[in-house]
Design an enzyme around this catalytic site. Structure first.
Site, PDB file in Angstrom:
ATOM      1  N   HIS A 182       0.861  -1.188   0.000  1.00  0.00           N
ATOM      2  CA  HIS A 182       0.000   0.000   0.000  1.00  0.00           C
ATOM      3  C   HIS A 182       0.891   1.230   0.000  1.00  0.00           C
ATOM      4  CE1 HIS A 182      -3.134   2.811   1.236  1.00  0.00           C
ATOM      5  NE2 HIS A 182      -3.988   1.897   0.824  1.00  0.00           N
ATOM      6  N   ASP A 221      -7.936  -5.602   0.224  1.00  0.00           N
ATOM      7  CA  ASP A 221      -8.378  -6.378  -0.941  1.00  0.00           C
ATOM      8  C   ASP A 221      -8.019  -7.852  -0.844  1.00  0.00           C
ATOM      9  OD1 ASP A 221      -9.502  -4.205  -2.166  1.00  0.00           O
ATOM     10  OD2 ASP A 221      -7.598  -3.576  -3.016  1.00  0.00           O
TER      11      ASP A 221
HETATM   12  N1  ACO Z   1       4.078  -7.432  -4.760  1.00  0.00           N
HETATM   13  C1  ACO Z   1       5.415  -7.479  -4.926  1.00  0.00           C
HETATM   14  N2  ACO Z   1       6.235  -6.424  -4.784  1.00  0.00           N
HETATM   15  C2  ACO Z   1       5.655  -5.264  -4.456  1.00  0.00           C
HETATM   16  C3  ACO Z   1       4.269  -5.117  -4.260  1.00  0.00           C
HETATM   17  C4  ACO Z   1       3.474  -6.270  -4.418  1.00  0.00           C
HETATM   18  N3  ACO Z   1       2.144  -6.219  -4.243  1.00  0.00           N
HETATM   19  N4  ACO Z   1       3.976  -3.840  -3.944  1.00  0.00           N
HETATM   20  C5  ACO Z   1       5.160  -3.185  -3.930  1.00  0.00           C
HETATM   21  N5  ACO Z   1       6.161  -4.047  -4.246  1.00  0.00           N
HETATM   22  C6  ACO Z   1       7.592  -3.757  -4.261  1.00  0.00           C
HETATM   23  C7  ACO Z   1       7.985  -2.897  -5.454  1.00  0.00           C
HETATM   24  O1  ACO Z   1       8.352  -3.682  -6.581  1.00  0.00           O
HETATM   25  C8  ACO Z   1       9.163  -2.131  -4.885  1.00  0.00           C
HETATM   26  O2  ACO Z   1      10.281  -2.989  -4.859  1.00  0.00           O
HETATM   27  P1  ACO Z   1      11.756  -2.408  -5.172  1.00  0.00           P
HETATM   28  O3  ACO Z   1      12.008  -1.352  -4.130  1.00  0.00           O
HETATM   29  O4  ACO Z   1      12.641  -3.585  -5.061  1.00  0.00           O
HETATM   30  O5  ACO Z   1      11.686  -1.832  -6.554  1.00  0.00           O
HETATM   31  C9  ACO Z   1       8.768  -1.896  -3.433  1.00  0.00           C
HETATM   32  O6  ACO Z   1       7.883  -2.963  -3.102  1.00  0.00           O
HETATM   33  C10 ACO Z   1       8.091  -0.557  -3.191  1.00  0.00           C
HETATM   34  O7  ACO Z   1       6.959  -0.509  -4.047  1.00  0.00           O
HETATM   35  P2  ACO Z   1       6.334   0.793  -4.676  1.00  0.00           P
HETATM   36  O8  ACO Z   1       5.832   0.467  -6.041  1.00  0.00           O
HETATM   37  O9  ACO Z   1       7.272   1.953  -4.526  1.00  0.00           O
HETATM   38  O10 ACO Z   1       5.142   1.039  -3.713  1.00  0.00           O
HETATM   39  P3  ACO Z   1       3.957   2.010  -3.984  1.00  0.00           P
HETATM   40  O11 ACO Z   1       3.661   2.644  -2.689  1.00  0.00           O
HETATM   41  O12 ACO Z   1       4.202   2.911  -5.128  1.00  0.00           O
HETATM   42  O13 ACO Z   1       2.795   0.988  -4.436  1.00  0.00           O
HETATM   43  C11 ACO Z   1       0.811  -0.227  -4.537  1.00  0.00           C
HETATM   44  C12 ACO Z   1       1.663   0.751  -3.727  1.00  0.00           C
HETATM   45  C13 ACO Z   1       0.489   0.368  -5.916  1.00  0.00           C
HETATM   46  C14 ACO Z   1      -0.511  -0.463  -3.799  1.00  0.00           C
HETATM   47  C15 ACO Z   1       1.588  -1.563  -4.693  1.00  0.00           C
HETATM   48  O14 ACO Z   1       1.953  -2.070  -3.437  1.00  0.00           O
HETATM   49  C16 ACO Z   1       0.808  -2.593  -5.483  1.00  0.00           C
HETATM   50  O15 ACO Z   1       0.777  -2.538  -6.722  1.00  0.00           O
HETATM   51  N6  ACO Z   1       0.136  -3.567  -4.773  1.00  0.00           N
HETATM   52  C17 ACO Z   1      -0.650  -4.578  -5.455  1.00  0.00           C
HETATM   53  C18 ACO Z   1      -1.982  -3.984  -5.859  1.00  0.00           C
HETATM   54  C19 ACO Z   1      -2.911  -3.779  -4.685  1.00  0.00           C
HETATM   55  O16 ACO Z   1      -3.118  -4.664  -3.870  1.00  0.00           O
HETATM   56  N7  ACO Z   1      -3.521  -2.593  -4.649  1.00  0.00           N
HETATM   57  C20 ACO Z   1      -4.502  -2.258  -3.628  1.00  0.00           C
HETATM   58  C21 ACO Z   1      -4.094  -1.050  -2.883  1.00  0.00           C
HETATM   59  S1  ACO Z   1      -5.252  -0.795  -1.568  1.00  0.00           S
HETATM   60  C22 ACO Z   1      -6.586  -0.078  -2.272  1.00  0.00           C
HETATM   61  O17 ACO Z   1      -6.557   0.592  -3.271  1.00  0.00           O
HETATM   62  C23 ACO Z   1      -7.851  -0.321  -1.570  1.00  0.00           C
END
Ligand code: ACO
Length: 427
Positions: free
Chosen positions: A303, A361
């Protein structure tokens, strides 16, 4: 923290006042920076930018705290009702008995749609994604209510808010019934909000529909858990659209469009599809390796704000067990996969180092599927509930005397000024 921050640019100091909220980090007020120093600040995805002042929702992502008007989400989910939370978000305080009765009446008596409105649904292909239908249908609502187009009138804003909260279940249920080829069911004013929605979604003319209190309570709780979440992408979209003075129904349609994306509200559908793809607990190690190899993400994990367990996920997990127990599916294979996946992810350094925890989710998809909703309806239910948050945030924006149209700036990296070249002279 001090009362001002000082930014030194080319040897010259520029003061920026520091503002203090009641909770959360202080903010550096850079509103005058461009006028004073001729520079913009750069924060493309708003990771460090407070886009507005708000009194509605507070999140501490590191501690896993979510408060609506100061009340913890777990207390609201356990002890309140969705309509009471809607009142709280809109008005700032929990209602007394008389205020609640009046509010419930106002919502109940706006649940019907204009009969011509049904033609919008039948204009869509029957295999249309219900979120596409929602975006179009809610935007089209603005064509039906010419009596509340003045967004500067508080009374008209209130009527629009009531209409939206009241009509969303009717629209969402119609989108669902249309997609499965069943006739539309009209709302019934003697039923509560969640029960009415479940009846409009699942009843058929051939049978008497019987309410199930466990399902009704689960639906209401799911609505509470999704009601608001501070300045996320869709809420910011609603505020930005509303900042121009656009009709509230059009602003909510913009919010629905934004919510649809898989990084936002669309994740509940993707999380469930991911569990189905994994198929069995035995396949989890291989799947987790694929996540680490960056072939795909673990949907329902991570998140932007929560770097701890999403407090909504805790309540959602409990609701999930209640619903599965009620329908006798305690051994649901997807639940088994989810629980094992969660256990592995929470103990694996890859996820621990990145502070990746289950979000709401992760368990909502299993719950909604057990309640009888197809995956493409999951985000629709999110939109239905989040409408209360969107319209409360929109209302708060209009109550701010300093409201201005939102207009971000940019760092331009394109071509510099050059002369037009006629087509026959271009190489
Ligand atoms: N699975 C695997 N790796 C992940 C995930 C994930 N779900 N989420 C983040 N990461 C990793 C990224 O690849 C990154 O790794 P790195 O530093 O080695 O490059 C690190 O964790 C940081 O991730 P960011 O992309 O910078 O995190 P951000 O805050 O931008 O993303 C997000 C948040 C979009 C929600 C992301 O975690 C994601 O795509 N999750 C899956 C989708 C999801 O469940 N969304 C629901 C959000 S809650 C809602 O809307 C109700």
């Amino acid at each position: 923290m001090s009362e001002k921050a000082v930014l030194n640019i080319d040897g010259k100091d520029y003061d920026a006042p520091v503002m203090h909220g009641t909770l959360g980090p202080d903010v550096v007020d850079v509103r005058k920076l461009y006028a004073d120093a001729d520079v913009f600040t750069f924060d493309p995805s708003f990771t460090s930018t407070a886009s507005c002042e708000s009194k509605i929702t507070f999140i501490d992502g590191d501690k896993g705290i979510l408060l609506h008007r100061g009340y913890p989400i777990d207390q609201l989910a356990e002890q309140s009702s969705f309509l009471e939370v809607a009142y709280l978000l809109l008005h700032g305080e929990l209602p007394n008995a008389a205020e609640f009765t009046e509010f419930e009446h106002n919502i109940t008596y706006h649940t019907m749609l204009h009969s011509q409105f049904d033609r919008f649904f039948t204009g869509f292909r029957s295999d249309a994604h219900p979120m596409a239908i929602m975006t179009g249908a809610v935007g089209a609502l603005s064509a039906f209510y010419a009596d509340s187009t003045n967004v500067d009138d508080p009374k008209q804003r209130e009527i629009s808010a009531h209409r939206l909260i009241a009509k969303m279940p009717t629209i969402a249920a119609r989108a669902f019934q249309y997609s499965v080829g069943r006739p539309f069911v009209s709302p019934r004013n003697d039923l509560g909000y969640a029960e009415n929605f479940l009846r409009m979604s699942f009843s058929v003319p051939a049978e008497e529909w019987k309410p199930n209190p466990v399902m009704t309570r689960a639906m209401d709780r799911i609505f509470i858990l999704h009601a608001d979440h501070e300045q996320n992408a869709s809420t910011s979209t609603v505020r930005m659209a509303g900042s121009s003075g656009a009709h509230p129904f059009a602003c909510i349609a913009a919010g629905i469009a934004c919510l649809w994306g898989p990084s936002h509200g669309g994740a509940n559908q993707e999380a469930l599809e991911m569990l189905e793809t994994i198929g069995s607990v035995d396949n989890i190690p291989e799947f987790v390796q694929g996540v680490k190899d960056r072939k795909y993400k673990l949907m329902g994990f991570g998140h932007r704000v929560y770097k701890n367990y999403d407090p909504r996920a805790t309540v959602m997990q409990k609701t999930c067990h209640e619903v599965l127990d009620e329908i006798g599916h305690h051994d649901d294979p997807l639940l088994k996969i989810a629980m094992e996946l969660e256990k592995i992810a929470l103990s694996d350094p890859f996820f621990i180092e990145r502070k990746l925890y289950p979000n709401i989710d992760f368990y909502s998809g299993i719950t909604l599927r057990a309640m009888g909703f197809p995956t493409n309806m999951f985000t629709v239910l999110f939109a239905l509930a989040r409408t209360t948050g969107w319209i409360s945030q929109w209302k708060e924006m209009f109550e701010d005397p300093g409201r201005k149209i939102s207009r971000p700036r940019q760092l331009y990296t394109g071509a510099v000024n050059r002369d037009y070249v006629a087509i026959d002279k271009r190489g």
